[in-house]
Design a protein around this motif. Structure first.
Motif, PDB file in Angstrom:
ATOM      1  N   THR A 293      -0.794  -6.884   2.432  1.00  0.00           N
ATOM      2  CA  THR A 293       0.460  -6.797   1.781  1.00  0.00           C
ATOM      3  C   THR A 293       0.239  -6.652   0.220  1.00  0.00           C
ATOM      4  OG1 THR A 293       1.415  -7.909   3.525  1.00  0.00           O
ATOM      5  CG2 THR A 293       2.493  -8.097   1.314  1.00  0.00           C
ATOM      6  N   ILE A 294      -0.756  -7.585  -0.283  1.00  0.00           N
ATOM      7  CA  ILE A 294      -0.914  -7.768  -1.609  1.00  0.00           C
ATOM      8  C   ILE A 294      -1.259  -6.310  -2.399  1.00  0.00           C
ATOM      9  CG2 ILE A 294      -2.313  -8.885  -3.500  1.00  0.00           C
ATOM     10  CD1 ILE A 294      -0.018 -10.368  -2.250  1.00  0.00           C
ATOM     11  N   ILE A 295      -2.317  -5.889  -1.461  1.00  0.00           N
ATOM     12  CA  ILE A 295      -2.792  -4.565  -2.046  1.00  0.00           C
ATOM     13  C   ILE A 295      -1.631  -3.482  -2.206  1.00  0.00           C
ATOM     14  CG2 ILE A 295      -4.575  -2.619  -1.527  1.00  0.00           C
ATOM     15  CD1 ILE A 295      -6.458  -4.762  -0.511  1.00  0.00           C
ATOM     16  N   SER A 296      -0.994  -3.482  -1.072  1.00  0.00           N
ATOM     17  CA  SER A 296       0.112  -2.407  -0.999  1.00  0.00           C
ATOM     18  C   SER A 296       1.127  -2.746  -2.063  1.00  0.00           C
ATOM     19  CB  SER A 296       0.757  -2.432   0.460  1.00  0.00           C
ATOM     20  OG  SER A 296      -0.194  -2.175   1.445  1.00  0.00           O
ATOM     21  N   SER A 297       1.066  -3.934  -2.590  1.00  0.00           N
ATOM     22  CA  SER A 297       2.090  -3.826  -3.610  1.00  0.00           C
ATOM     23  C   SER A 297       1.817  -3.492  -5.186  1.00  0.00           C
ATOM     24  CB  SER A 297       2.557  -5.376  -3.795  1.00  0.00           C
ATOM     25  OG  SER A 297       1.233  -6.247  -4.275  1.00  0.00           O
ATOM     26  N   LYS A 298       0.809  -2.871  -5.113  1.00  0.00           N
ATOM     27  CA  LYS A 298       0.303  -2.054  -6.386  1.00  0.00           C
ATOM     28  C   LYS A 298       0.088  -3.157  -7.533  1.00  0.00           C
ATOM     29  CE  LYS A 298       2.578   2.425  -5.387  1.00  0.00           C
ATOM     30  NZ  LYS A 298       3.367   3.226  -5.930  1.00  0.00           N
ATOM     31  N   PRO A 299      -1.012  -3.983  -7.134  1.00  0.00           N
ATOM     32  CA  PRO A 299      -1.012  -5.015  -8.305  1.00  0.00           C
ATOM     33  C   PRO A 299      -1.663  -4.665  -9.744  1.00  0.00           C
ATOM     34  CG  PRO A 299      -2.736  -5.241  -6.640  1.00  0.00           C
ATOM     35  CD  PRO A 299      -1.624  -4.525  -6.193  1.00  0.00           C
ATOM     36  N   TRP A 300      -2.115  -3.366  -9.615  1.00  0.00           N
ATOM     37  CA  TRP A 300      -2.632  -3.035 -10.968  1.00  0.00           C
ATOM     38  C   TRP A 300      -1.486  -2.454 -11.984  1.00  0.00           C
ATOM     39  CZ3 TRP A 300      -3.455  -1.033  -6.046  1.00  0.00           C
ATOM     40  CH2 TRP A 300      -2.641   0.080  -5.491  1.00  0.00           C
ATOM     41  N   GLU A 301      -0.169  -2.497 -11.223  1.00  0.00           N
ATOM     42  CA  GLU A 301       0.944  -2.198 -12.262  1.00  0.00           C
ATOM     43  C   GLU A 301       1.320  -3.721 -12.926  1.00  0.00           C
ATOM     44  OE1 GLU A 301       3.809  -0.735  -9.819  1.00  0.00           O
ATOM     45  OE2 GLU A 301       2.997   1.444  -9.913  1.00  0.00           O
ATOM     46  N   ARG A 302       0.679  -4.704 -12.528  1.00  0.00           N
ATOM     47  CA  ARG A 302       0.973  -6.127 -13.121  1.00  0.00           C
ATOM     48  C   ARG A 302      -0.166  -6.874 -13.694  1.00  0.00           C
ATOM     49  NH1 ARG A 302       5.773  -7.894  -9.728  1.00  0.00           N
ATOM     50  NH2 ARG A 302       6.520  -6.034  -8.701  1.00  0.00           N
ATOM     51  N   ASP A 303      -1.066  -6.273 -13.306  1.00  0.00           N
ATOM     52  CA  ASP A 303      -2.397  -7.232 -13.729  1.00  0.00           C
ATOM     53  C   ASP A 303      -3.633  -6.226 -14.357  1.00  0.00           C
ATOM     54  OD1 ASP A 303      -4.734  -8.507 -14.078  1.00  0.00           O
ATOM     55  OD2 ASP A 303      -4.844  -9.695 -12.390  1.00  0.00           O
ATOM     56  N   PRO A 304      -3.712  -6.062 -15.563  1.00  0.00           N
ATOM     57  CA  PRO A 304      -4.636  -5.147 -16.166  1.00  0.00           C
ATOM     58  C   PRO A 304      -6.202  -5.188 -15.520  1.00  0.00           C
ATOM     59  CG  PRO A 304      -4.302  -6.713 -17.831  1.00  0.00           C
ATOM     60  CD  PRO A 304      -3.345  -7.125 -16.621  1.00  0.00           C
ATOM     61  N   LEU A 305      -6.411  -6.337 -14.798  1.00  0.00           N
ATOM     62  CA  LEU A 305      -7.871  -6.318 -14.460  1.00  0.00           C
ATOM     63  C   LEU A 305      -7.678  -5.999 -12.849  1.00  0.00           C
ATOM     64  CD1 LEU A 305      -9.295  -9.499 -16.142  1.00  0.00           C
ATOM     65  CD2 LEU A 305      -9.310  -7.029 -16.842  1.00  0.00           C
ATOM     66  N   ALA A 306      -6.515  -5.671 -12.131  1.00  0.00           N
ATOM     67  CA  ALA A 306      -6.534  -5.360 -10.818  1.00  0.00           C
ATOM     68  C   ALA A 306      -6.934  -3.713 -10.697  1.00  0.00           C
ATOM     69  CB  ALA A 306      -5.380  -5.727 -10.323  1.00  0.00           C
ATOM     70  N   ILE A 307      -8.021  -3.434  -9.958  1.00  0.00           N
ATOM     71  CA  ILE A 307      -8.250  -2.196  -9.683  1.00  0.00           C
ATOM     72  C   ILE A 307      -7.149  -1.262  -8.816  1.00  0.00           C
ATOM     73  CG2 ILE A 307     -10.742  -2.930  -9.610  1.00  0.00           C
ATOM     74  CD1 ILE A 307     -10.708  -1.998  -6.547  1.00  0.00           C
ATOM     75  N   ARG A 308      -7.234  -0.073  -9.059  1.00  0.00           N
ATOM     76  CA  ARG A 308      -6.232   1.016  -8.651  1.00  0.00           C
ATOM     77  C   ARG A 308      -6.960   1.241  -7.424  1.00  0.00           C
ATOM     78  NH1 ARG A 308      -1.946   3.466 -11.443  1.00  0.00           N
ATOM     79  NH2 ARG A 308      -0.762   5.115  -9.977  1.00  0.00           N
ATOM     80  N   LYS A 309      -6.724   0.814  -6.284  1.00  0.00           N
ATOM     81  CA  LYS A 309      -7.009   0.988  -4.982  1.00  0.00           C
ATOM     82  C   LYS A 309      -5.996   0.717  -3.908  1.00  0.00           C
ATOM     83  CE  LYS A 309     -11.169   1.005  -2.352  1.00  0.00           C
ATOM     84  NZ  LYS A 309     -10.686   0.622  -0.920  1.00  0.00           N
ATOM     85  N   ALA A 310      -5.533   1.635  -3.362  1.00  0.00           N
ATOM     86  CA  ALA A 310      -4.437   1.158  -2.255  1.00  0.00           C
ATOM     87  C   ALA A 310      -5.137   0.872  -1.087  1.00  0.00           C
ATOM     88  CB  ALA A 310      -3.611   2.499  -1.850  1.00  0.00           C
ATOM     89  N   TRP A 311      -4.381   0.293  -0.067  1.00  0.00           N
ATOM     90  CA  TRP A 311      -4.992  -0.079   1.323  1.00  0.00           C
ATOM     91  C   TRP A 311      -5.645   1.024   1.990  1.00  0.00           C
ATOM     92  CZ3 TRP A 311      -6.291  -4.312   4.046  1.00  0.00           C
ATOM     93  CH2 TRP A 311      -6.406  -4.332   5.326  1.00  0.00           C
ATOM     94  N   ASP A 312      -6.726   0.799   2.420  1.00  0.00           N
ATOM     95  CA  ASP A 312      -7.512   1.920   2.994  1.00  0.00           C
ATOM     96  C   ASP A 312      -7.477   2.007   4.446  1.00  0.00           C
ATOM     97  OD1 ASP A 312      -9.279   3.893   3.589  1.00  0.00           O
ATOM     98  OD2 ASP A 312     -10.768   3.106   2.380  1.00  0.00           O
ATOM     99  N   GLU A 313      -6.505   2.516   5.162  1.00  0.00           N
ATOM    100  CA  GLU A 313      -6.518   2.565   6.801  1.00  0.00           C
ATOM    101  C   GLU A 313      -7.526   3.164   7.218  1.00  0.00           C
ATOM    102  OE1 GLU A 313      -4.931   1.355  10.047  1.00  0.00           O
ATOM    103  OE2 GLU A 313      -4.399   0.863   8.065  1.00  0.00           O
ATOM    104  N   GLU A 314      -8.232   4.102   6.590  1.00  0.00           N
ATOM    105  CA  GLU A 314      -9.353   4.760   7.199  1.00  0.00           C
ATOM    106  C   GLU A 314     -10.476   3.789   7.075  1.00  0.00           C
ATOM    107  OE1 GLU A 314     -10.326   8.546   5.729  1.00  0.00           O
ATOM    108  OE2 GLU A 314      -8.769   9.551   6.826  1.00  0.00           O
ATOM    109  N   GLY A 315     -10.408   2.899   6.153  1.00  0.00           N
ATOM    110  CA  GLY A 315     -11.555   1.926   6.115  1.00  0.00           C
ATOM    111  C   GLY A 315     -11.441   0.970   7.013  1.00  0.00           C
ATOM    112  N   TYR A 316     -10.250   0.584   7.290  1.00  0.00           N
ATOM    113  CA  TYR A 316      -9.830  -0.385   8.206  1.00  0.00           C
ATOM    114  C   TYR A 316     -10.243   0.199   9.697  1.00  0.00           C
ATOM    115  CZ  TYR A 316      -7.586  -3.573  11.448  1.00  0.00           C
ATOM    116  OH  TYR A 316      -7.099  -4.461  12.280  1.00  0.00           O
ATOM    117  N   GLN A 317     -10.102   1.628   9.979  1.00  0.00           N
ATOM    118  CA  GLN A 317     -10.575   1.968  11.138  1.00  0.00           C
ATOM    119  C   GLN A 317     -12.076   2.623  11.351  1.00  0.00           C
ATOM    120  OE1 GLN A 317      -8.465   2.413  13.440  1.00  0.00           O
ATOM    121  NE2 GLN A 317      -6.737   1.763  12.386  1.00  0.00           N
ATOM    122  N   LEU A 318     -12.826   1.984  10.289  1.00  0.00           N
ATOM    123  CA  LEU A 318     -14.266   2.240   9.979  1.00  0.00           C
ATOM    124  C   LEU A 318     -14.700   3.549  10.357  1.00  0.00           C
ATOM    125  CD1 LEU A 318     -15.090  -0.676  12.508  1.00  0.00           C
ATOM    126  CD2 LEU A 318     -15.032  -0.854  10.019  1.00  0.00           C
TER     127      LEU A 318
END
Length: 580
Positions: A293-318
């Protein structure tokens, strides 16, 4: 020239704050003195279930560990947001009365939020977001507008926030309902939880033992099912240690995956090894729901130190780990060449290995690495200016800096001049900028060395790729008595902060004195290892949770969650099926 204004009486500030906290609790949720467990009752984990404060339906709601089930029932209107937050609030208040886990209590605000959520769902037929109606507890450094954030400092009593932190804003937008804040140690830089304002948080399974720190209030609260999902912070193990000692799940994400902006902290400006926020829960579904939820909310648009990396479903699928959750290779870190874990922790590693092998995975031994260099390096980085930071804060009220977590410190001297920095980090005069740069340079070199070390394990796996994850102790023992969780035991967590690896804690078992007997003495690495060995008494740790951590790569949270699910499933199946 007028005399300087003396600092406020810190004891009076603490007394007033505790009184205001008590006034926020509905009287019908307080246990009468006759119903409180006697001091000699150590295990209080069942008190909320047996005390009579919660109705049968409220018990049904709070007994569900799986956050995905709670979310489904909330979204389908089977349970209303009002009745869910009321149930968890009542359970949290009962838990607080026996383990002392809360700081900020704001019932009216949470109930009003729940009513808004229910009204929205009734009007539109749609939940506000993926966390619709879910009560969430927050560590007392995550700012909420209109509430005090003391972080265990008497000096910060009266510090009302004029804003919500970015994380709180994102939680509200996702439909969540923050409803309590939880206790922390003064300075945060402790693996236990005690401060002058709210006192000591204890372990629900044995009140003589610590709940850990610095997110110790969260660990104890969630362990007692007073919250389905909480948020803590971790700079050296502060999510993982309480999760492990309280027998719940907890994730330490890599830097920048979860937004930190708007929160308060110790040692602000120290960014060599940043603190990170992460979830604690009684279910892995809670860990996943929060992170996704938090990663999918694009936190980098609110916090300059948050990295621009969306939820990685392929990562979750290993996908980077063969794409097959049935053919992974895990490495066991049996000990870190500094302190050998106590028998229950070693048993946890042994049982996890057997469970994984039975499930069809390969398990190898993790090759030795000079982890002591990493933990020493991080300790020196912290100490570069920690003393100045603590004193700058406490001087405002004159409160003493807490120097030990032993029980006798519950009534500390009023003479702040006698106070030093905590005993687990000896006082230092500070470091020059040049010296700090050399430590940062050394840390980078160690990270490069460790990455090469991990890549070289491809020679051990037979898969053509390196080890998929490390399984490691969290601390060298189960929950210890108060004052005994020294920093050297945090070496198993601190090193992964320096390396910036994503980690997830999972429960394995509990200490059983009939099984976890003292083992023959080994060749000791050092004096602390010898002391740790001699400290072990099976009866002292009886009933304490046994937990481990799964360690993945940097910014690999999705895969770490998936691999922890694999391990968790294997352990449950192993326990359910007798050995042939």
């Amino acid at each position: 020239m007028s005399a300087p204004t003396p600092p406020p009486n810190w004891q009076a500030l603490c007394t007033d704050k505790r009184a205001r906290q008590l006034a926020q609790i509905p009287k019908e949720w307080l246990l009468p003195a006759s119903s409180l467990p006697p001091a000699e009752q150590l295990d209080v984990s069942n008190v909320p279930r047996e005390c009579g404060v919660l109705t049968a339906r409220e018990l049904e709601i709070t007994e569900i560990d799986d956050v995905s089930v709670l979310l489904a029932k909330l979204a389908s209107v089977e349970w209303s947001a009002v009745e869910v937050v009321t149930a968890f609030y009542k359970r949290a208040i009962v838990a607080h009365q026996v383990v002392n886990c809360l700081t900020e209590i704001f019932v009216e605000r949470a109930l009003a939020r729940a009513q808004e959520l229910d009204a929205h769902l009734a009007k539109t037929g749609k939940p506000i977001g993926p966390l619709h109606g879910l009560p969430i507890s927050l560590k007392d450094q995550i700012r909420m507008k209109g509430l005090e954030t003391t972080m265990g400092y008497a000096s910060w009593i009266g510090d009302y926030s004029d804003h919500d932190s970015v994380l709180v804003t994102l939680l509200y937008e996702a439909g969540a309902n923050p409803f309590v804040r939880s206790n922390v140690p003064q300075t945060l830089m402790w693996p236990e939880t005690y401060n002058h304002i709210f006192g000591r948080t204890v372990n629900p399974y044995n009140r003589k033992l610590t709940s850990g720190g610095s997110s110790g209030g969260e660990g104890a609260l969630i362990s007692m099912k007073g919250s389905p999902l909480g948020v803590g912070s971790d700079i050296g193990g502060s999510i993982r240690i309480p999760s492990a000692l309280c027998g719940i799940y907890g994730m330490r994400p890599s830097y920048g995956r979860v937004p930190y902006a708007g929160c308060t902290n110790s040692m602000e400006g120290q960014d060599s090894v940043p603190s990170v926020l992460g979830p604690l829960s009684r279910s892995l579904s809670g860990i996943k729901a929060f992170m996704q939820t938090i990663i999918s909310s694009k936190p980098w648009e609110r916090d300059p130190l948050a990295i621009r990396k969306a939820w990685d479903e392929e990562g979750y699928q290993l996908r980077d780990h063969g794409g097959d959750p049935k053919g992974l290779v895990f490495a066991i870190l049996w000990d870190n060449s500094h302190v050998v874990p106590h028998p229950p922790i070693t048993r946890g590693l042994e049982e996890t290995k057997k469970a994984l092998e039975r499930a069809g995975h390969k398990v190898v031994d993790w090759p030795a690495f000079p982890y002591a260099k990493l933990s020493t390096n991080l300790g020196q980085i912290w100490n570069a200016a920690a003393t100045d930071d603590y004193r700058a804060t406490t001087n405002a009220s004159g409160e003493p800096i807490i120097t030990s977590m032993e029980h006798e410190t519950d009534s500390l001297s009023e003479n702040a001049a006698d106070a030093t920095v905590p005993d687990f980090r000896p006082a230092e005069d500070g470091l020059s900028a040049y010296h700090l740069w050399q430590l940062q340079k050394e840390k980078t070199a160690l990270r490069v060395q460790h990455l090469a070390h991990w890549q070289a394990t491809s020679a051990l796996t037979g898969t053509g790729r390196p080890v998929d994850a490390i399984i490691s102790p969290v601390v060298a023992y189960a929950a210890p008595p108060h004052g005994r969780n020294k920093n050297r035991s945090a070496n198993y967590t601190m090193v992964f902060n320096s390396l910036d690896y994503a980690c997830c804690v999972f429960p394995v078992s509990k200490v059983d004195p009939s099984i976890d007997v003292r083992r023959p003495a080994h060749s000791f690495y050092n004096e602390f290892d010898k002391t740790n060995y001699e400290f072990y008494d099976p009866e002292r740790f009886k009933g304490a949770p046994i937990s481990l951590q799964l360690v993945g790569g940097t910014h690999e949270e999705e895969a770490v969650i998936a691999m922890t699910e694999v391990v968790d499933k294997a352990l449950k199946e192993y326990k359910a099926t007798p050995l042939s």
